[in-house]
Design a protein around this motif. Sequence first.
Motif, PDB file in Angstrom:
ATOM      1  N   ASN A 128      -1.127   8.813   1.693  1.00  0.00           N
ATOM      2  CA  ASN A 128      -1.392   7.387   1.708  1.00  0.00           C
ATOM      3  C   ASN A 128      -2.680   7.166   2.243  1.00  0.00           C
ATOM      4  OD1 ASN A 128       0.941   6.238   0.683  1.00  0.00           O
ATOM      5  ND2 ASN A 128       1.979   6.547   2.493  1.00  0.00           N
ATOM      6  N   ALA A 131      -5.538   4.964   0.213  1.00  0.00           N
ATOM      7  CA  ALA A 131      -6.131   3.596   0.821  1.00  0.00           C
ATOM      8  C   ALA A 131      -7.774   3.320   0.686  1.00  0.00           C
ATOM      9  CB  ALA A 131      -5.541   3.478   2.217  1.00  0.00           C
ATOM     10  N   LYS A 132      -8.218   4.754   1.213  1.00  0.00           N
ATOM     11  CA  LYS A 132      -9.551   5.135   1.091  1.00  0.00           C
ATOM     12  C   LYS A 132     -10.199   5.005  -0.193  1.00  0.00           C
ATOM     13  CE  LYS A 132     -10.089   8.042   5.001  1.00  0.00           C
ATOM     14  NZ  LYS A 132     -10.599   9.432   5.521  1.00  0.00           N
ATOM     15  N   LYS A 161     -10.094   1.165  -1.097  1.00  0.00           N
ATOM     16  CA  LYS A 161     -11.425   0.612  -0.158  1.00  0.00           C
ATOM     17  C   LYS A 161     -12.614   0.855  -1.074  1.00  0.00           C
ATOM     18  CE  LYS A 161     -13.848   0.980   4.251  1.00  0.00           C
ATOM     19  NZ  LYS A 161     -14.116   1.691   5.316  1.00  0.00           N
ATOM     20  N   GLN A 188      -4.430  -4.262  -1.828  1.00  0.00           N
ATOM     21  CA  GLN A 188      -3.387  -3.177  -2.013  1.00  0.00           C
ATOM     22  C   GLN A 188      -3.467  -2.186  -0.800  1.00  0.00           C
ATOM     23  OE1 GLN A 188      -3.163  -1.590  -6.227  1.00  0.00           O
ATOM     24  NE2 GLN A 188      -4.802  -3.188  -6.594  1.00  0.00           N
ATOM     25  N   ILE A 189      -4.665  -2.245  -0.004  1.00  0.00           N
ATOM     26  CA  ILE A 189      -4.942  -0.777   0.903  1.00  0.00           C
ATOM     27  C   ILE A 189      -3.621  -1.160   2.039  1.00  0.00           C
ATOM     28  CG2 ILE A 189      -6.117  -0.454   2.960  1.00  0.00           C
ATOM     29  CD1 ILE A 189      -8.677  -1.330   1.516  1.00  0.00           C
ATOM     30  N   TYR A 190      -3.176  -2.399   2.308  1.00  0.00           N
ATOM     31  CA  TYR A 190      -2.153  -2.627   3.238  1.00  0.00           C
ATOM     32  C   TYR A 190      -0.967  -1.899   3.016  1.00  0.00           C
ATOM     33  CZ  TYR A 190       0.023  -4.916   7.292  1.00  0.00           C
ATOM     34  OH  TYR A 190       0.590  -5.089   8.496  1.00  0.00           O
ATOM     35  N   TYR A 205      -0.360   0.820   1.659  1.00  0.00           N
ATOM     36  CA  TYR A 205      -0.324   2.380   2.056  1.00  0.00           C
ATOM     37  C   TYR A 205      -0.670   2.612   3.541  1.00  0.00           C
ATOM     38  CZ  TYR A 205      -0.632   2.817  -3.112  1.00  0.00           C
ATOM     39  OH  TYR A 205      -0.317   2.592  -4.443  1.00  0.00           O
ATOM     40  N   VAL A 206      -0.782   1.681   4.449  1.00  0.00           N
ATOM     41  CA  VAL A 206      -1.205   2.160   5.753  1.00  0.00           C
ATOM     42  C   VAL A 206      -0.149   1.299   6.853  1.00  0.00           C
ATOM     43  CG1 VAL A 206      -3.826   2.421   5.210  1.00  0.00           C
ATOM     44  CG2 VAL A 206      -2.912   0.041   5.752  1.00  0.00           C
ATOM     45  N   LEU A 217      -8.416   1.618   8.737  1.00  0.00           N
ATOM     46  CA  LEU A 217      -8.216   1.020   7.270  1.00  0.00           C
ATOM     47  C   LEU A 217      -7.498  -0.356   7.281  1.00  0.00           C
ATOM     48  CD1 LEU A 217      -7.142   4.375   5.602  1.00  0.00           C
ATOM     49  CD2 LEU A 217      -8.909   2.969   4.792  1.00  0.00           C
ATOM     50  N   LYS A 218      -6.728  -0.417   8.288  1.00  0.00           N
ATOM     51  CA  LYS A 218      -6.053  -1.840   8.228  1.00  0.00           C
ATOM     52  C   LYS A 218      -7.003  -2.891   8.574  1.00  0.00           C
ATOM     53  CE  LYS A 218      -1.187  -0.677  10.055  1.00  0.00           C
ATOM     54  NZ  LYS A 218      -0.240  -0.834  10.927  1.00  0.00           N
ATOM     55  N   HIS A 269      -9.256  -3.470   5.835  1.00  0.00           N
ATOM     56  CA  HIS A 269      -8.546  -4.404   4.817  1.00  0.00           C
ATOM     57  C   HIS A 269      -8.714  -5.890   5.044  1.00  0.00           C
ATOM     58  CE1 HIS A 269      -4.803  -6.473   3.094  1.00  0.00           C
ATOM     59  NE2 HIS A 269      -4.652  -6.654   4.510  1.00  0.00           N
TER      60      HIS A 269
END
Length: 259
Positions: A37, A41-42, A45, A66-68, A70-71, A103-104, A107
């Motif tokens: 995940n 996410a990376k 980004k 979409q990042i959120y 996965y994190v 990552l959050k 995002h």
Amino acid sequence: WALTGARRREPLSAPASRARPAVADRVLPHAMSASENIAKAKALKEEGNEAFKAGEYKKAMVAYHQIYMYVHGYSQGSGGGTGLPGGTTKSISAEEMAQISSLKAAHFSNLAMCHLRLGNTEKARNCCTKAIGVDPNNVKARFRRGKCNSQLGALEDAREDLEHVLSLEPDNRDAMRELRELRSKLAQQRKKEQKKFAGFFDKLASVDTEGGGSGGTAGGAQAGESVAVQSEDGEVEKEVGAPLDTPQPFEPQDLAVNG
């Protein structure tokens, strides 16, 4: 009667190009490991960053959104486990949790950057606040929220954000430039407020001067003084404040009652 010439209907089938992939072929985030995940996410980004550089801000927002997926749903623990039975979060290591938090924050902060370019200043500020909630010392989110606050007229809040950035990065030139412009705006705002209040106090002083600084009788007349009051045709009707005539003694009279 039998119908003739009727065409037999063939069963409809979806074109091959529109056929949806089977659910089993799609790997959902909750079925992936934490490391998988994080990697996804990376990649999202980077995809968003490339779209942003190309000026495709809405496309960048799709990737950042979409990042959120996965994190979220992780909590720091011993790592390698799936959390308590029936729990809604998965336990991961401290190192993985640090990447998840970063990552959050990215995002929200990157979404704010896109909103700023699209002129959605209020939405940009809200995204920055969410990023700061994840990471209070996120320099990019602090800087962008400072710009949003300045544009929205919240100058004191903007000053706090920009000064916080400089406390973390004293050599941040962008923050120093924004803070100089902000101080100019604050000085102009104070001048306007001083003029407004000066005019207000001038009006109060003029009212006191016209009223003679006294209350009570009309025209500032002192106690015991008479003031002539004129009617509409200009004739003096009576005097206000003049002493009364000498009182006359009361003399009772017998009244005859007719039966």
